[in-house]
Design a protein around this motif. Structure first.
Motif, PDB file in Angstrom:
ATOM      1  N   UNK A 211     -41.945  20.980  -5.025  1.00  0.00           N
ATOM      2  CA  UNK A 211     -41.465  19.634  -5.337  1.00  0.00           C
ATOM      3  C   UNK A 211     -42.629  18.769  -5.785  1.00  0.00           C
ATOM      4  N   UNK A 212     -42.307  17.615  -6.361  1.00  0.00           N
ATOM      5  CA  UNK A 212     -43.302  16.648  -6.821  1.00  0.00           C
ATOM      6  C   UNK A 212     -42.785  15.254  -6.500  1.00  0.00           C
ATOM      7  N   UNK A 213     -43.561  14.489  -5.719  1.00  0.00           N
ATOM      8  CA  UNK A 213     -43.210  13.102  -5.428  1.00  0.00           C
ATOM      9  C   UNK A 213     -43.767  12.217  -6.531  1.00  0.00           C
ATOM     10  N   UNK A 214     -42.917  11.389  -7.117  1.00  0.00           N
ATOM     11  CA  UNK A 214     -43.293  10.578  -8.275  1.00  0.00           C
ATOM     12  C   UNK A 214     -43.531   9.136  -7.846  1.00  0.00           C
ATOM     13  N   UNK A 215     -44.694   8.845  -7.309  1.00  0.00           N
ATOM     14  CA  UNK A 215     -45.042   7.491  -6.879  1.00  0.00           C
ATOM     15  C   UNK A 215     -45.210   6.599  -8.111  1.00  0.00           C
ATOM     16  N   UNK A 216     -45.074   5.268  -7.949  1.00  0.00           N
ATOM     17  CA  UNK A 216     -44.843   4.532  -6.693  1.00  0.00           C
ATOM     18  C   UNK A 216     -43.372   4.374  -6.336  1.00  0.00           C
ATOM     19  N   UNK A 217     -42.471   4.770  -7.226  1.00  0.00           N
ATOM     20  CA  UNK A 217     -41.043   4.593  -6.946  1.00  0.00           C
ATOM     21  C   UNK A 217     -40.546   5.703  -6.022  1.00  0.00           C
ATOM     22  N   UNK A 218     -39.467   5.453  -5.286  1.00  0.00           N
ATOM     23  CA  UNK A 218     -38.884   6.498  -4.431  1.00  0.00           C
ATOM     24  C   UNK A 218     -38.151   7.544  -5.267  1.00  0.00           C
TER      25      UNK A 218
ATOM     26  N   UNK B  89     -42.466  16.735 -16.335  1.00  0.00           N
ATOM     27  CA  UNK B  89     -41.152  16.098 -16.382  1.00  0.00           C
ATOM     28  C   UNK B  89     -41.366  14.623 -16.079  1.00  0.00           C
ATOM     29  N   UNK B  90     -41.072  13.725 -17.025  1.00  0.00           N
ATOM     30  CA  UNK B  90     -41.464  12.317 -16.880  1.00  0.00           C
ATOM     31  C   UNK B  90     -40.539  11.501 -15.989  1.00  0.00           C
ATOM     32  N   UNK B  91     -40.276  11.985 -14.771  1.00  0.00           N
ATOM     33  CA  UNK B  91     -39.399  11.241 -13.878  1.00  0.00           C
ATOM     34  C   UNK B  91     -40.060   9.951 -13.410  1.00  0.00           C
ATOM     35  N   UNK B  92     -41.385   9.975 -13.200  1.00  0.00           N
ATOM     36  CA  UNK B  92     -42.066   8.761 -12.745  1.00  0.00           C
ATOM     37  C   UNK B  92     -41.876   7.621 -13.739  1.00  0.00           C
ATOM     38  N   UNK B  93     -41.937   7.944 -15.043  1.00  0.00           N
ATOM     39  CA  UNK B  93     -41.764   6.908 -16.064  1.00  0.00           C
ATOM     40  C   UNK B  93     -40.303   6.488 -16.203  1.00  0.00           C
TER      41      UNK B  93
ATOM     42  N   UNK C  11     -35.891   2.749 -14.761  1.00  0.00           N
ATOM     43  CA  UNK C  11     -34.722   2.530 -15.609  1.00  0.00           C
ATOM     44  C   UNK C  11     -33.504   3.255 -15.066  1.00  0.00           C
ATOM     45  N   UNK C  12     -33.692   4.474 -14.570  1.00  0.00           N
ATOM     46  CA  UNK C  12     -32.574   5.237 -14.020  1.00  0.00           C
ATOM     47  C   UNK C  12     -31.985   4.537 -12.801  1.00  0.00           C
TER      48      UNK C  12
ATOM     49  N   UNK D  45     -31.046   3.541  -5.194  1.00  0.00           N
ATOM     50  CA  UNK D  45     -32.235   3.124  -4.455  1.00  0.00           C
ATOM     51  C   UNK D  45     -33.284   4.235  -4.414  1.00  0.00           C
ATOM     52  N   UNK D  46     -32.838   5.471  -4.498  1.00  0.00           N
ATOM     53  CA  UNK D  46     -33.707   6.649  -4.501  1.00  0.00           C
ATOM     54  C   UNK D  46     -33.169   7.597  -5.563  1.00  0.00           C
TER      55      UNK D  46
END
Length: 335
Positions: free
Chosen positions: A92-99, A57-61, A65-66, A73-74
Motif C-alpha cells: 500500500x501507499x499512503x498519500x499525504x497530506x490528505x486522508x 498513480x497520482x492519487x495524492x494530486x 478533487x475526488x 472524507x477518506x
C-alpha cells in the motif's frame, strides 16, 4: 464529515479489485464502527486512475478533487497494478497530506484475499482518518521483503490477470484445434501411435505443445516486456505473471480439446473395430489416450499460428498491457 458520519470513498479498478470492494464494503463500515467508534459510511465507486510519467498513480494530486466532488472524507483506491519502492514491492501507499491511500491488490496474494484486504483497509482507514501513519502492529508491513511474499504477489498478479477470461479469447484457436485434431480420430495410424504412448510421454507431448502455443501467443502479441523499452517496475515478475497466465489459459484450452476429442472418439469409433485394429481389448483408457493424442496433434498442427479473438481481452488479462494503457490514459486524464 457530514452529520457526524465519516464517509469513505472506496474506489476500485474493474475486475478483481471491484469484486473485492463489493464484498468488503459493508463489513468495512461495521469494523470501523467497532474499532474506531463513531458513524461510518462506505461508498463504492469503480474508476481507473492513470499512471504518470514517473510510474506513479497520482492519487495524492487527485484526492482533494475526488473528495470534494464525491463528498468523501477518506479515499481508498484498490488497484490491480503493483508498485515498488527502493527495489521492493509494496502492499500500500499512503498519500499525504490528505486522508488517501492506494492498495495494490496483487501484493496481498490469493489466499483469503478478501479477508486480508478487509483487515488491511480497516487499519489503513483508521490511521489516515486520524492523520497518522499505519502501524505494522495493526496492518501488514508496507514492503514485501521475503521470498514467500514475492511468490504470493506473483500468484496475486496471475489471479488479477484472470486466465479464464483469456480462455474466452481463445475460442477461435480452440475451434481450429478441435477441427484439426478430429482428423486424427479417423486414422488407424494415429490409433496405433496413441495406443503405444505411455502416460509420461503423453504428458510430455502435452507440455511441449502447450508451451509452443503459449510462446507463440506471447511473442506474436508483444506481451513480453523488454529491457530496451519503458516498462513498469518489476519487469521480471511481470513477465513471469504473463507466462503463467497465458500457459494456464492454453492448458485449460488443451484440457477442453482432450475432453471434446475423447467424447468424439467414443461416438464415432466402434469398440469392436477399435479392438481389432489394436490387437487387444479396449476400454475407457484407450479412448482417452486417443483423444489426448489427437488433442495434442490438433493444438500443434492447427491452433499454432492462430491468435486471440479479442485485443481487449489480451489487455485485460496481462499486467504489462494494463500498465501501458494506464500510462497512455494520463495524457488525456481530467486533472
Amino acid at each position: 464529515m457530514s452529520d457526524d458520519v465519516t464517509v469513505v470513498g472506496l474506489m476500485a479498478d474493474r475486475g478483481v479489485p471491484n469484486r473485492i470492494a463489493a464484498s468488503v464494503c459493508e463489513r468495512l463500515a461495521r469494523d470501523l464502527r467497532r474499532d474506531v467508534g463513531g458513524q461510518w459510511e462506505v461508498r463504492r465507486s469503480q474508476e481507473v486512475l492513470p499512471v504518470d510519467p514517473d510510474g506513479e498513480i497520482p492519487l495524492a494530486a487527485q484526492a482533494p478533487a475526488l473528495m470534494e466532488r464525491n463528498e468523501w472524507d477518506v479515499v481508498v483506491y484498490l488497484t490491480d497494478l503493483t508498485h515498488h519502492r527502493g527495489g521492493r514491492p509494496i502492499r500500500y501507499e499512503v498519500c499525504s497530506p490528505d486522508p488517501a491511500t492506494v492498495v495494490f491488490v496483487p501484493a496481498l496474494g490469493v489466499w483469503r484475499q478478501r479477508a486480508r484486504t478487509g483487515r488491511l483497509l480497516t487499519g489503513l482507514v483508521a490511521a489516515v482518518s486520524a492523520g497518522r501513519q499505519p502501524s505494522d502492529d495493526v496492518v501488514p508491513k508496507r514492503e514485501i521483503s521475503s521470498l514467500a511474499g514475492r511468490l504470493a504477489m506473483l500468484a496475486g498478479m496471475v489471479h488479477s490477470n484472470r486466465p479464464s477470461r483469456m480462455l474466452g479469447a481463445l475460442t477461435g484457436c480452440t475451434a481450429v484445434g478441435l477441427a484439426s485434431g478430429a482428423f486424427g480420430i479417423f486414422y488407424g495410424s494415429v490409433w496405433q501411435i496413441a495406443d503405444a504412448l505411455a502416460l509420461a510421454r503423453l504428458s510430455a507431448i502435452s507440455l511441449v505443445v502447450v508451451t509452443a502455443l503459449a510462446a507463440w501467443l506471447i511473442v506474436s502479441n508483444g506481451l513480453w516486456t523488454h529491457s530496451a523499452r519503458p516498462h513498469p517496475p518489476g519487469r521480471a515478475v511481470d513477465n513471469a505473471s504473463t507466462v503463467i497466465t497465458v500457459c494456464s489459459a492454453v492448458a485449460l484450452m488443451h484440457v477442453l480439446l482432450v475432453a471434446g476429442l475423447t467424447a468424439l472418439a467414443f461416438v464415432v469409433v466402434d469398440s469392436a473395430y477399435f479392438a481389432s485394429q489394436l490387437g487387444h481389448d479396449v476400454g475407457t483408457w484407450s479412448y482417452v489416450r486417443l483423444g489426448w493424442f489427437a488433442a495434442s496433434l490438433g493444438t500443434i498442427a492447427g491452433a499454432l499460428g492462430s491468435n486471440f479473438d479479442s485485443e481487449e481481452s489480451v489487455r485485460e488479462a496481462t499486467f504489462s498491457k494494463r500498465w501501458y494503457e494506464r500510462r497512455k490514459l494520463f495524457d488525456a486524464y481530467d486533472r
